[in-house]
Design an enzyme around this catalytic site. Structure first.
Site, PDB file in Angstrom:
ATOM      1  N   HIS A  17       0.840  -1.212   0.000  1.00 59.02           N
ATOM      2  CA  HIS A  17       0.000   0.000   0.000  1.00 59.02           C
ATOM      3  C   HIS A  17       0.873   1.260   0.000  1.00 59.02           C
ATOM      4  O   HIS A  17       0.607   2.210  -0.736  1.00 59.02           O
ATOM      5  CB  HIS A  17      -0.869   0.056   1.260  1.00 59.02           C
ATOM      6  N   LYS A  41     -16.804  -5.823   5.223  1.00 60.38           N
ATOM      7  CA  LYS A  41     -15.704  -6.658   5.716  1.00 60.38           C
ATOM      8  C   LYS A  41     -15.563  -6.547   7.232  1.00 60.38           C
ATOM      9  O   LYS A  41     -15.557  -5.445   7.776  1.00 60.38           O
ATOM     10  CB  LYS A  41     -14.376  -6.206   5.095  1.00 60.38           C
ATOM     11  N   ARG A  94      -2.366  -6.392  -8.483  1.00 59.16           N
ATOM     12  CA  ARG A  94      -1.356  -7.413  -8.228  1.00 59.16           C
ATOM     13  C   ARG A  94      -1.455  -8.526  -9.268  1.00 59.16           C
ATOM     14  O   ARG A  94      -0.534  -8.771 -10.019  1.00 59.16           O
ATOM     15  CB  ARG A  94      -1.535  -7.987  -6.818  1.00 59.16           C
ATOM     16  N   SER A 132      -3.318  -7.938   2.983  1.00 55.05           N
ATOM     17  CA  SER A 132      -3.559  -7.777   4.418  1.00 55.05           C
ATOM     18  C   SER A 132      -3.990  -9.085   5.071  1.00 55.05           C
ATOM     19  O   SER A 132      -3.687  -9.335   6.241  1.00 55.05           O
ATOM     20  CB  SER A 132      -4.614  -6.692   4.652  1.00 55.05           C
TER      21      SER A 132
HETATM   22  P1  ADP Z   1      -9.962  -3.259  -0.445  1.00 51.17           P
HETATM   23  O1  ADP Z   1     -10.841  -3.810   0.632  1.00 51.17           O
HETATM   24  O2  ADP Z   1     -10.527  -2.041  -1.106  1.00 51.17           O
HETATM   25  O3  ADP Z   1      -9.465  -4.267  -1.434  1.00 51.17           O
HETATM   26  P2  ADP Z   1      -7.252  -3.195   0.574  1.00 51.17           P
HETATM   27  O4  ADP Z   1      -6.803  -2.469   1.792  1.00 51.17           O
HETATM   28  O5  ADP Z   1      -7.141  -4.658   0.558  1.00 51.17           O
HETATM   29  O6  ADP Z   1      -8.734  -2.700   0.363  1.00 51.17           O
HETATM   30  O7  ADP Z   1      -6.491  -2.633  -0.703  1.00 51.17           O
HETATM   31  C1  ADP Z   1      -6.568  -1.281  -1.069  1.00 51.17           C
HETATM   32  C2  ADP Z   1      -5.907  -1.096  -2.419  1.00 51.17           C
HETATM   33  O8  ADP Z   1      -4.514  -1.401  -2.341  1.00 51.17           O
HETATM   34  C3  ADP Z   1      -6.455  -1.992  -3.532  1.00 51.17           C
HETATM   35  O9  ADP Z   1      -6.414  -1.269  -4.741  1.00 51.17           O
HETATM   36  C4  ADP Z   1      -5.489  -3.128  -3.574  1.00 51.17           C
HETATM   37  O10 ADP Z   1      -5.453  -3.722  -4.860  1.00 51.17           O
HETATM   38  C5  ADP Z   1      -4.193  -2.388  -3.299  1.00 51.17           C
HETATM   39  N1  ADP Z   1      -3.179  -3.280  -2.756  1.00 51.17           N
HETATM   40  C6  ADP Z   1      -3.306  -4.149  -1.738  1.00 51.17           C
HETATM   41  N2  ADP Z   1      -2.147  -4.817  -1.521  1.00 51.17           N
HETATM   42  C7  ADP Z   1      -1.276  -4.355  -2.441  1.00 51.17           C
HETATM   43  C8  ADP Z   1       0.088  -4.669  -2.781  1.00 51.17           C
HETATM   44  N3  ADP Z   1       0.761  -5.612  -2.118  1.00 51.17           N
HETATM   45  N4  ADP Z   1       0.673  -3.998  -3.790  1.00 51.17           N
HETATM   46  C9  ADP Z   1      -0.041  -3.072  -4.484  1.00 51.17           C
HETATM   47  N5  ADP Z   1      -1.313  -2.733  -4.240  1.00 51.17           N
HETATM   48  C10 ADP Z   1      -1.927  -3.369  -3.233  1.00 51.17           C
END
Ligand code: ADP
Length: 164
Positions: A17, A41, A94, A132
């Site tokens: 992130h 969630k 990803r 996460s």
């Molecule tokens: P959501 O519930 O919206 O998916 P996340 O917190 O899981 O929320 O992810 C937020 C954003 O960050 C999404 O666009 C996700 O694809 C991106 N993201 C999550 N992990 C990574 C990573 N390892 N590298 C790049 N982008 C990521």
């Protein structure tokens, strides 16, 4: 001023992130991290903790990026974008698995607010397998999270662990 929204759950924020955030903040005048506080969630960390960890991680890792803002968010992103005059939604990509869902969201958000275009940033190769959910699982088993999440997150996730 070009404002971008970076929405997510951030449960917890990871180095993946932060890397996306850094790159987005190098392109847009302002990046607003919108932390979902009431999504469907179930989260491990409460909203205040998730926000605090993003802010602390930005102070430690991105002190040169003064154009990042972190807000609680509950509602329709397209509507919030309108109130902020935002022109972009940032999403990290990803795998191919991300793509189908992200494409649907991007099209729907643009339908709801045609000023709002989604910009996809490819995950850094170091973090392409990082999410996460994996971090929560590793933390539960006391695994070493160095290099995967920012230090404030490590401190938070290990503070109740008796082996630390
Ligand atoms: P959501 O519930 O919206 O998916 P996340 O917190 O899981 O929320 O992810 C937020 C954003 O960050 C999404 O666009 C996700 O694809 C991106 N993201 C999550 N992990 C990574 C990573 N390892 N590298 C790049 N982008 C990521």
């Amino acid at each position: 001023m070009n404002v971008a929204l970076y929405p997510g759950t951030f449960d917890p924020v990871t180095n993946g992130h932060v890397d996306v955030l850094d790159r987005a903040a190098s392109v847009f005048d302002r990046v607003v991290v919108t932390v979902a506080v009431n999504s469907s969630k179930q989260t491990m960390l409460d909203a205040d903790t998730r926000l605090r960890l993003i802010r602390e991680s930005c102070s430690e890792l991105l002190p040169h990026r003064a154009n990042i803002e972190v807000v609680r968010f509950d509602g329709l992103l397209a509507e919030y974008g309108r109130t902020r005059g935002a022109v972009a939604i940032i999403r990290g990509l990803r795998t191919l698995g991300d793509f189908e869902y992200e494409m649907q969201m991007a099209l729907m958000n643009r339908r709801l607010n045609n000023q709002l275009n989604t910009f996809f940033l490819p995950a850094d190769e170091r973090y392409v397998h990082l999410n996460s959910t994996i971090i929560r699982e590793l933390a539960r088993h006391g695994a070493d999270l160095t290099g995967l999440v920012p230090d404030p997150v490590i401190r938070e996730l290990t503070k109740n662990n008796p082996t630390n």
